[in-house]
Design an enzyme around this catalytic site. Sequence first.
Site, short mmCIF file in Angstrom:
data_model
loop_
_atom_site.label_atom_id
_atom_site.label_comp_id
_atom_site.label_asym_id
_atom_site.label_seq_id
_atom_site.Cartn_x
_atom_site.Cartn_y
_atom_site.Cartn_z
N GLU A 149 40.51 -5.46 4.04
CA GLU A 149 39.33 -4.62 3.88
C GLU A 149 38.11 -5.50 3.59
O GLU A 149 38.24 -6.48 2.86
CB GLU A 149 39.51 -3.64 2.71
CG GLU A 149 38.41 -2.59 2.70
CD GLU A 149 38.54 -1.57 1.57
OE1 GLU A 149 39.29 -1.81 0.62
OE2 GLU A 149 37.87 -0.55 1.68
N GLY A 173 40.04 -7.16 -7.09
CA GLY A 173 40.93 -6.90 -8.22
C GLY A 173 42.29 -6.49 -7.69
O GLY A 173 43.32 -6.99 -8.12
N ALA A 174 42.28 -5.58 -6.71
CA ALA A 174 43.52 -5.11 -6.10
C ALA A 174 43.17 -4.46 -4.77
O ALA A 174 42.01 -4.19 -4.50
CB ALA A 174 44.20 -4.09 -7.01
N GLU A 226 44.54 -1.46 -1.86
CA GLU A 226 45.42 -0.30 -1.70
C GLU A 226 46.18 -0.25 -0.37
O GLU A 226 46.32 0.81 0.22
CB GLU A 226 44.59 0.98 -1.86
CG GLU A 226 43.56 1.24 -0.72
CD GLU A 226 42.17 0.71 -1.00
OE1 GLU A 226 42.05 -0.26 -1.79
OE2 GLU A 226 41.19 1.23 -0.41
N ASN A 227 46.70 -1.39 0.12
CA ASN A 227 47.48 -1.34 1.36
C ASN A 227 48.55 -0.26 1.23
O ASN A 227 49.26 -0.21 0.23
CB ASN A 227 48.18 -2.68 1.59
CG ASN A 227 47.23 -3.85 1.45
OD1 ASN A 227 46.18 -3.87 2.06
ND2 ASN A 227 47.60 -4.81 0.62
N GLU A 237 44.50 2.26 -7.39
CA GLU A 237 45.08 1.92 -6.08
C GLU A 237 46.03 3.01 -5.62
O GLU A 237 46.08 3.35 -4.44
CB GLU A 237 45.81 0.58 -6.14
CG GLU A 237 44.94 -0.60 -6.62
CD GLU A 237 43.61 -0.73 -5.91
OE1 GLU A 237 43.55 -0.45 -4.69
OE2 GLU A 237 42.61 -1.09 -6.57
N HIS A 288 44.41 5.95 -4.14
CA HIS A 288 44.02 5.69 -2.74
C HIS A 288 45.12 6.06 -1.75
O HIS A 288 44.84 6.26 -0.57
CB HIS A 288 43.72 4.21 -2.54
CG HIS A 288 42.31 3.81 -2.91
ND1 HIS A 288 41.21 4.51 -2.52
CD2 HIS A 288 41.85 2.73 -3.59
CE1 HIS A 288 40.12 3.89 -2.96
NE2 HIS A 288 40.48 2.81 -3.63
N GLU A 328 36.11 5.24 -2.85
CA GLU A 328 36.04 4.47 -4.10
C GLU A 328 35.60 5.30 -5.29
O GLU A 328 36.12 5.14 -6.39
CB GLU A 328 35.13 3.26 -3.92
CG GLU A 328 35.64 2.27 -2.87
CD GLU A 328 37.07 1.80 -3.14
OE1 GLU A 328 37.58 2.02 -4.25
OE2 GLU A 328 37.69 1.23 -2.23
ZN LIG Z 1 39.40 1.24 -4.53
#
Ligand SMILES: [Zn+2]
Length: 881
Positions: free
Chosen positions: A132, A270-271, A273-274, A307, A310, A329
């Site tokens: 992303e 930070g992370a 969301e795959n 995450e 998401h 987001e």
């Molecule tokens: Zn996010």
Amino acid sequence: MTTTKRLPRHRLDPEVRPSRVAVHVDVDPERSASFRGEVSIHLEVGAPRRRLRLHAVDLRVAKPRLEVGGVTLSGRAVPLPELEMVELVFDQRIPAGEMTLTLDFAGKLRSDLCGLYRARADGHRYAFTQLEATDARKFFPCFDEPAMKARFRMSVTTAASHTVISNAPEVKALKGARGPGAGRKTVHFAETPPLSTYLVALAVGRLESSRPTHLGPTEIRVWHTPGKGRLTGFGLEAARECLRGLERYFALPYPYTKLDLVAVPDFEFGAMENAGAVFFRETLLLVDRATATLAEKKRAAEVICHELAHMWYGDLVTMAWWDDLWLNEAFATWMAFHVVDGWKPEWKMWQDFMHGRAAALELDALRHTHPIYCRVDTAEQANENFDVITYEKGASVVRMIERYLGASAFRKGVRAYIREHREGNAVADDLWRALSKASGEDVERVARGWIEQEGYPVLKVRHERKRGRSALILGQERFVLKPFGPTERSEPKRPRWPVPVVTRIGRGRRSRTTRHLSLGARDRVSLGRDAPSFIYANAEESGFYRPLHSPAELRNLLSHLPSLTAIERMGLIDHQWALARAGRAPLSSVLEISGALAGDPEADVLAALRKPLAFVSGSLIPEAAPKCEDAFRDWLLEHFAASFEELGWKPEPREDDATRVRRAMLLGIVGGMAGSPKVIDEARAQCDRYLANRRSVDANLADGIVSLAARSGDKKLHTGFVRAMESAATPQEKRRFLLALADFESPALIDKTLGFTLTDRIPTQDVIFVLARLLSNRASKQRTWSFVRKRWSKLRGRMPAMLASRLIEATPALLTSRHRREVSAFFRSHPIPGGERALRQALERFDWYRSFRSGAAESLRKTLSRQRRAGSPGVRRAKPA
Ligand SMILES: [Zn+2]
């Protein structure tokens, strides 16, 4: 979403759509810095043509072949680097209809934490993806737009000893027996549900997994580099409990087959969301319950939940284009607080939320802010929007709408929206429609005013009493930071917001709330016969606006502080500080409220008032009011030292977390800001003990102690921190010592830390945070700024684009006009892609400071000398600390 308007040249032709994609990659990060593969895409083409375009960046694309109607067409690949595409030109005309396109590709594992990149940990190398917003095109040739959803089938050939993780579960792994295949294997994954390219994931290397936990049919695991298995329990529990809360909220089961959470040793975000394979920085997933601070646990739980939210909101239903990034987001941010609050009510997550909201209110008060909804054409513009406006302002607006509609109508609308668009794409209007239907309210009218318009209002509040009846008089105008300067006479157009105002109305010590949608420049709300004892015009801080109470109302509030909730007390100080910075309130009022809240039982309230106090002591006094230094220190000690002494350094047995955090907050004020010699000496002694034994100090105090010790630390302590960082037992501990390296004040040690930023001693993901902290340290900011300019070409390679903007954001700490000129000239001649807006904002902050400093310094001098003469009435006088 397809639009009939002419698309920008960066966009793909909507008439060519992928439906199934098979990707095979051959990659072994331990042995080779490159990878190669083959991608096979099932397409539907709307009209006949000779050429096809798809995305590819930094890849060699070869041998395009197209199977259509039983024949195979061959063609050649022409790179179009300025469009981040490749054009495939075929020797014959391509008919309309279904067909399969196959391509070979090859590339280098990247070092900038995006696309398919190489990360190092403990002498081993790994390959991870971070795709992303628009970096799938750096991994394999693809239709890299969020609305081009397809089902992916991934397969990977690598060393037999490696673990391979992707979105879907593994279906088989075939080991090569002899020849070049010996010691290698090919792992095949099941086909995914329809996904946007940015959600595809791959991890390859010596990863180990926790034992699984389950929620219904979903198997959940945490993956990590070797030796960290004991740190997985918290993440597993948080993931399971958050998933439970989310399934309940959406009334829809988790949409993917399994859930892997992967701790990545070097990671830009930070992370991420795959779908089915969520990637994290290690600090946000691997947590030792015994030694982590409450703040670290809360932050990890919040990010894990964000995450996972998401998985529905973003992955299952995806924004049609990057201009609606906020749809993903803002909602995931809001949802995380909502769900974690349900799981752990004692954590008071909405108080934490206030800190993020404060950052959004601050940025959005600049002239160079942007609306939540932003037009986006290019990849760079898409990347520019990952900021507090999209996340925190977005989430605040979601919260405001939820409170306005009521929780159950809002949830009903969200459920309907997710069901209607599952496995597809949506735009904001789809959400407004669903919410309007569920609530019977015109949601669009309220929402658009906040989403499409930048900035926010200040709401002037006055109580009026006429003929025995009370009324609230409300007036709104845009809130902008512009202190002490000549006021701009009139804005070209005066923006207005539909403001859902919730007011707390005092009746003696009790209170009730009233609701009102304020639309015009001036509004009158009747309150009936009783005269209120106080008014607070943003109850629970549910609205994204700043209330400006008349001086009389502010005085009433100060004598009713215990009748406000902790969230409102946090709001009160934050708003007053902003009003002072905008020249709408005197700085003395900020000190007055801070003094009145000094004994507050809530650590979050202390955190909110620490912000203005830190600015006064760290930026205003050294630059503009050095003579106030002693008086301000005395003021701080008078107000805070006694509370700290009362708590003592050591927690009582079974002391609650809230008290421990409050102690840490007070340590920061009394030791860090006021520089109490007694406290600093004790912090140094405790730091030595902490270095020898990590359990000798309460975890919540560790950051403060380490940082205080660093400030007067010598070479031996610096070396001790480096050793502690390199042998740290947890990612949080590693981060603590790493960041504290930026708190040393001796020039030789500052240079040493700066030198580390060019080496692998500091992972790429952390370089920018160390530099930003060095820039905020009075002793090191000058050296850091010269270092950045001198070593730019080398540093640049260690700053992924998205993070590099944060360096620009940190520069206003340099404060002076000379530095403003240097920052402006430097980043104009060394531009950071997607950093233009950050630069305009940084320069605006420099300008703000220049206009603020002398007036504020004068006000500070007067306030402190007045208080000194008066002996601070009403405040317990502390023993000198
Ligand atoms: Zn996010």
